[in-house]
Motif scaffolding. Structure first.
Motif, PDB file in Angstrom:
ATOM      1  N   ALA A  45       0.833  -1.212   0.000  1.00 49.12           N
ATOM      2  CA  ALA A  45       0.000   0.000   0.000  1.00 49.12           C
ATOM      3  C   ALA A  45       0.866   1.261   0.000  1.00 49.12           C
ATOM      4  O   ALA A  45       0.603   2.209  -0.755  1.00 49.12           O
ATOM      5  N   LEU A  46       1.898   1.275   0.820  1.00 47.00           N
ATOM      6  CA  LEU A  46       2.786   2.437   0.870  1.00 47.00           C
ATOM      7  C   LEU A  46       3.483   2.674  -0.466  1.00 47.00           C
ATOM      8  O   LEU A  46       3.571   3.811  -0.945  1.00 47.00           O
ATOM      9  N   VAL A  47       3.966   1.608  -1.082  1.00 46.67           N
ATOM     10  CA  VAL A  47       4.671   1.742  -2.356  1.00 46.67           C
ATOM     11  C   VAL A  47       3.739   2.257  -3.445  1.00 46.67           C
ATOM     12  O   VAL A  47       4.105   3.136  -4.230  1.00 46.67           O
ATOM     13  N   LYS A  48       2.515   1.734  -3.509  1.00 53.77           N
ATOM     14  CA  LYS A  48       1.569   2.188  -4.539  1.00 53.77           C
ATOM     15  C   LYS A  48       1.197   3.654  -4.336  1.00 53.77           C
ATOM     16  O   LYS A  48       1.089   4.412  -5.300  1.00 53.77           O
ATOM     17  N   LEU A  49       1.016   4.074  -3.089  1.00 57.22           N
ATOM     18  CA  LEU A  49       0.733   5.490  -2.841  1.00 57.22           C
ATOM     19  C   LEU A  49       1.949   6.345  -3.208  1.00 57.22           C
ATOM     20  O   LEU A  49       1.795   7.461  -3.722  1.00 57.22           O
ATOM     21  N   HIS A  50       3.134   5.844  -2.972  1.00 64.04           N
ATOM     22  CA  HIS A  50       4.360   6.559  -3.351  1.00 64.04           C
ATOM     23  C   HIS A  50       4.426   6.711  -4.871  1.00 64.04           C
ATOM     24  O   HIS A  50       4.760   7.784  -5.381  1.00 64.04           O
ATOM     25  N   GLU A  51       4.095   5.635  -5.594  1.00 64.07           N
ATOM     26  CA  GLU A  51       4.125   5.651  -7.069  1.00 64.07           C
ATOM     27  C   GLU A  51       3.013   6.510  -7.668  1.00 64.07           C
ATOM     28  O   GLU A  51       3.239   7.241  -8.629  1.00 64.07           O
ATOM     29  N   GLN A  52       1.811   6.383  -7.131  1.00 61.92           N
ATOM     30  CA  GLN A  52       0.624   6.950  -7.769  1.00 61.92           C
ATOM     31  C   GLN A  52       0.175   8.291  -7.203  1.00 61.92           C
ATOM     32  O   GLN A  52      -0.608   8.983  -7.829  1.00 61.92           O
ATOM     33  N   GLY A  53       0.599   8.618  -6.012  1.00 66.25           N
ATOM     34  CA  GLY A  53       0.076   9.815  -5.359  1.00 66.25           C
ATOM     35  C   GLY A  53      -1.243   9.490  -4.683  1.00 66.25           C
ATOM     36  O   GLY A  53      -1.441   8.391  -4.188  1.00 66.25           O
ATOM     37  N   ALA A  54      -2.155  10.426  -4.678  1.00 66.00           N
ATOM     38  CA  ALA A  54      -3.437  10.258  -3.996  1.00 66.00           C
ATOM     39  C   ALA A  54      -4.297   9.215  -4.711  1.00 66.00           C
ATOM     40  O   ALA A  54      -4.434   9.241  -5.934  1.00 66.00           O
ATOM     41  N   LEU A  55      -4.876   8.312  -3.921  1.00 62.11           N
ATOM     42  CA  LEU A  55      -5.747   7.265  -4.448  1.00 62.11           C
ATOM     43  C   LEU A  55      -6.911   7.043  -3.497  1.00 62.11           C
ATOM     44  O   LEU A  55      -6.766   7.213  -2.288  1.00 62.11           O
ATOM     45  N   SER A  56      -8.034   6.618  -4.044  1.00 64.08           N
ATOM     46  CA  SER A  56      -9.132   6.189  -3.178  1.00 64.08           C
ATOM     47  C   SER A  56      -8.758   4.843  -2.570  1.00 64.08           C
ATOM     48  O   SER A  56      -7.916   4.106  -3.102  1.00 64.08           O
ATOM     49  N   GLN A  57      -9.392   4.517  -1.459  1.00 62.50           N
ATOM     50  CA  GLN A  57      -9.131   3.243  -0.808  1.00 62.50           C
ATOM     51  C   GLN A  57      -9.479   2.090  -1.737  1.00 62.50           C
ATOM     52  O   GLN A  57      -8.741   1.102  -1.826  1.00 62.50           O
ATOM     53  N   ASN A  58     -10.579   2.213  -2.453  1.00 63.05           N
ATOM     54  CA  ASN A  58     -11.022   1.178  -3.378  1.00 63.05           C
ATOM     55  C   ASN A  58      -9.984   0.964  -4.478  1.00 63.05           C
ATOM     56  O   ASN A  58      -9.615  -0.173  -4.792  1.00 63.05           O
ATOM     57  N   HIS A  59      -9.502   2.048  -5.074  1.00 61.11           N
ATOM     58  CA  HIS A  59      -8.515   1.950  -6.147  1.00 61.11           C
ATOM     59  C   HIS A  59      -7.202   1.364  -5.627  1.00 61.11           C
ATOM     60  O   HIS A  59      -6.586   0.516  -6.276  1.00 61.11           O
ATOM     61  N   LEU A  60      -6.781   1.793  -4.457  1.00 62.56           N
ATOM     62  CA  LEU A  60      -5.565   1.256  -3.861  1.00 62.56           C
ATOM     63  C   LEU A  60      -5.705  -0.246  -3.623  1.00 62.56           C
ATOM     64  O   LEU A  60      -4.776  -1.017  -3.901  1.00 62.56           O
ATOM     65  N   GLY A  61      -6.856  -0.669  -3.155  1.00 59.43           N
ATOM     66  CA  GLY A  61      -7.102  -2.094  -2.953  1.00 59.43           C
ATOM     67  C   GLY A  61      -6.989  -2.880  -4.249  1.00 59.43           C
ATOM     68  O   GLY A  61      -6.393  -3.960  -4.280  1.00 59.43           O
ATOM     69  N   ARG A  62      -7.545  -2.340  -5.327  1.00 54.81           N
ATOM     70  CA  ARG A  62      -7.452  -3.023  -6.621  1.00 54.81           C
ATOM     71  C   ARG A  62      -6.003  -3.082  -7.108  1.00 54.81           C
ATOM     72  O   ARG A  62      -5.555  -4.116  -7.610  1.00 54.81           O
ATOM     73  N   LEU A  63      -5.269  -1.987  -6.972  1.00 54.00           N
ATOM     74  CA  LEU A  63      -3.877  -1.949  -7.438  1.00 54.00           C
ATOM     75  C   LEU A  63      -2.970  -2.902  -6.665  1.00 54.00           C
ATOM     76  O   LEU A  63      -1.960  -3.374  -7.201  1.00 54.00           O
ATOM     77  N   THR A  64      -3.307  -3.175  -5.420  1.00 55.56           N
ATOM     78  CA  THR A  64      -2.479  -4.042  -4.579  1.00 55.56           C
ATOM     79  C   THR A  64      -3.076  -5.441  -4.413  1.00 55.56           C
ATOM     80  O   THR A  64      -2.550  -6.242  -3.636  1.00 55.56           O
ATOM     81  N   ALA A  65      -4.151  -5.717  -5.122  1.00 54.99           N
ATOM     82  CA  ALA A  65      -4.815  -7.032  -5.096  1.00 54.99           C
ATOM     83  C   ALA A  65      -5.270  -7.415  -3.692  1.00 54.99           C
ATOM     84  O   ALA A  65      -5.087  -8.548  -3.248  1.00 54.99           O
ATOM     85  N   MET A  66      -5.865  -6.447  -2.991  1.00 52.17           N
ATOM     86  CA  MET A  66      -6.408  -6.715  -1.656  1.00 52.17           C
ATOM     87  C   MET A  66      -7.923  -6.549  -1.685  1.00 52.17           C
ATOM     88  O   MET A  66      -8.436  -5.608  -2.307  1.00 52.17           O
ATOM     89  N   ASP A  67      -8.610  -7.438  -0.990  1.00 53.95           N
ATOM     90  CA  ASP A  67     -10.060  -7.328  -0.896  1.00 53.95           C
ATOM     91  C   ASP A  67     -10.409  -6.148   0.017  1.00 53.95           C
ATOM     92  O   ASP A  67      -9.560  -5.647   0.757  1.00 53.95           O
TER      93      ASP A  67
END
Length: 142
Positions: A45-67
């Protein structure tokens, strides 16, 4: 009995082997990240936020393959630790966006080399060419 399932060996089954490989990777990760008290899902989660900037929780979950339940728990713990913060989405007031805090950004920057080392150590039983093939095949399976 052994003769009931001819040709079936647990040690040769993909699920068993993937689980053992996952245990190896997780063990190495936790040993290396112990002092920072990060789990693999929190790091993702930290790495994806670092890469992408601001994200919704739903989008972050999809990007990191978490339910949804898993990402919710991950976010809650990272917010508590002041590594990420929630803010109102300026385009949609019903939705919150997540961002790294300064502390979160500093931690990710500090740990990139450690994380790369974990990957190298996890793959170390393989030659460089085997590592490349293995990762390519895993990406296809994932």
């Amino acid at each position: 009995m052994a003769g009931d399932r001819p040709g079936y060996e647990l040690e040769a089954q993909i699920g068993h082997l993937l689980r053992r490989a996952h245990q190896r990777a997780t063990s190495l990760f936790l040993a290396s990240m112990q002092e920072h008290q990060l789990t693999p899902t929190q790091w993702a989660a930290l790495v994806k936020l670092h890469e992408q900037g601001a994200l919704s929780q739903n989008h972050l979950g999809r990007l990191t393959a978490m339910d949804p339940a898993t990402i919710q728990g991950v976010i809650r713990r990272l917010v508590t630790r002041d590594l990420i913060c929630r803010a109102e989405d300026l385009n949609d007031r019903r939705r919150a966006v997540l961002r790294l805090t300064e502390a979160g950004t500093a931690l990710v920057d500090q740990l990139f080399a450690t994380a790369a080392g974990i990957s190298r150590e996890t793959l170390s039983p393989l030659s460089p060419s085997e590592q490349a093939v293995f990762l390519k095949l895993l990406q296809r399976l994932a």
